[in-house]
Design a protein around this motif. Sequence first.
Motif: not given
Length: 366
Positions: A147, A180-184, A202-205, A207, A210
């Motif tokens: 991160s 990105t690693n993910y979004s949240g 949680r949305f994937g990298s 997505s 994002a």
Amino acid sequence: MLKNKYIRSSVLIAAGSLLSVSFYAFIAVKRDIIPFDLERVSRVTGKSISGETLPNPNRTNELYNVGGTDLGIAWKMGNGKVGFFFGDTYGTDFKVVNEGGPGSAGDWRSNVLGLSSDKNLADGLTFDDMVVHQIVPSPHIIDGTGSHTTIPTAAIHAAGADYVHYMDVRKWGGIGSWTTNYSGLYKSTDNGQNWAKCNEVRFGSLSSFAQVAYAKKNGFVYMIGTVPGRWGSAHLARFKEADILKQDAYEYWNNTKGWVKNEENSADVIIDAPLGELSLAFNKKFKRWIITYLNEKKAEIVLRDAENINGPWSAEKTLAKATDYPGLYGAFMHPASENSDELYFLMSMWKPYNVFLMKARLKFAD
């Protein structure tokens, strides 16, 4: 609100003889919203630079240890104040450097928050206070293996709490590109003073959500999103305010099927690329949806409008140009603009690496 056009036609009717009958067909033609009279109202963050005459009511470098920062994502909080989420933030030692950005400034925080009850923006935007500790944490692993930073992309008040959507950035890339690693989400129930992670969303990298923009209407939160970076197209989702933490209740707009529940990959493109740093609102005065964003290819902040959230959206209208404001990005609308023909928005500039309050007027095209 609509421009009326009449088209004269001639119809031949057989009734023993040919008669010419003239009539007018009424057609309602939608007029686009046009921004004009752009001005830079005030500095919002940082220290005034030599020769600058803009009001600087917050003096964040002196009062809040915020010397350099960006974004300024605005939303109406539950207590009636307006919150402003900023991105990567640096301390009082920040100095403007030729290449732009933070340079070697210290006290790096991935995000901070401004709070304001100011309702008169004509003379600038004034904060009541700032929450200047890092709200969404990041270990700041800068070698591309973890991160790097956690950047807010949107915020909303829903179901009795304030929420921020953020992206966990793994690595910065070329111009307008990052991974990105993910979004949240993070959530506050005490008017922004304390925040907790929401593990339910949680949305994937990769997505299409994002990075997002939020807006509320008729009990729903509408969410327009893109993939990481500034080169993606726009996709649409919605959920009931009470379901913000129920990701399986989210609905995604498909151009063939309509709203499709819990199938993120069914979300079709509603606005073609490229879009970056989105901001979304329903303007009650014009009865139109308005979206603003950075078009990286044009190096312009632009505006589109639509009668329906799923489109069709108007062509892009220029709000601000990099030729006038070098290194511009972000175009986050202030909630005060939602029932007005005055559009206030927060714009970042890379070289001063700070945020400015902008104002444009809106009208229907002639």
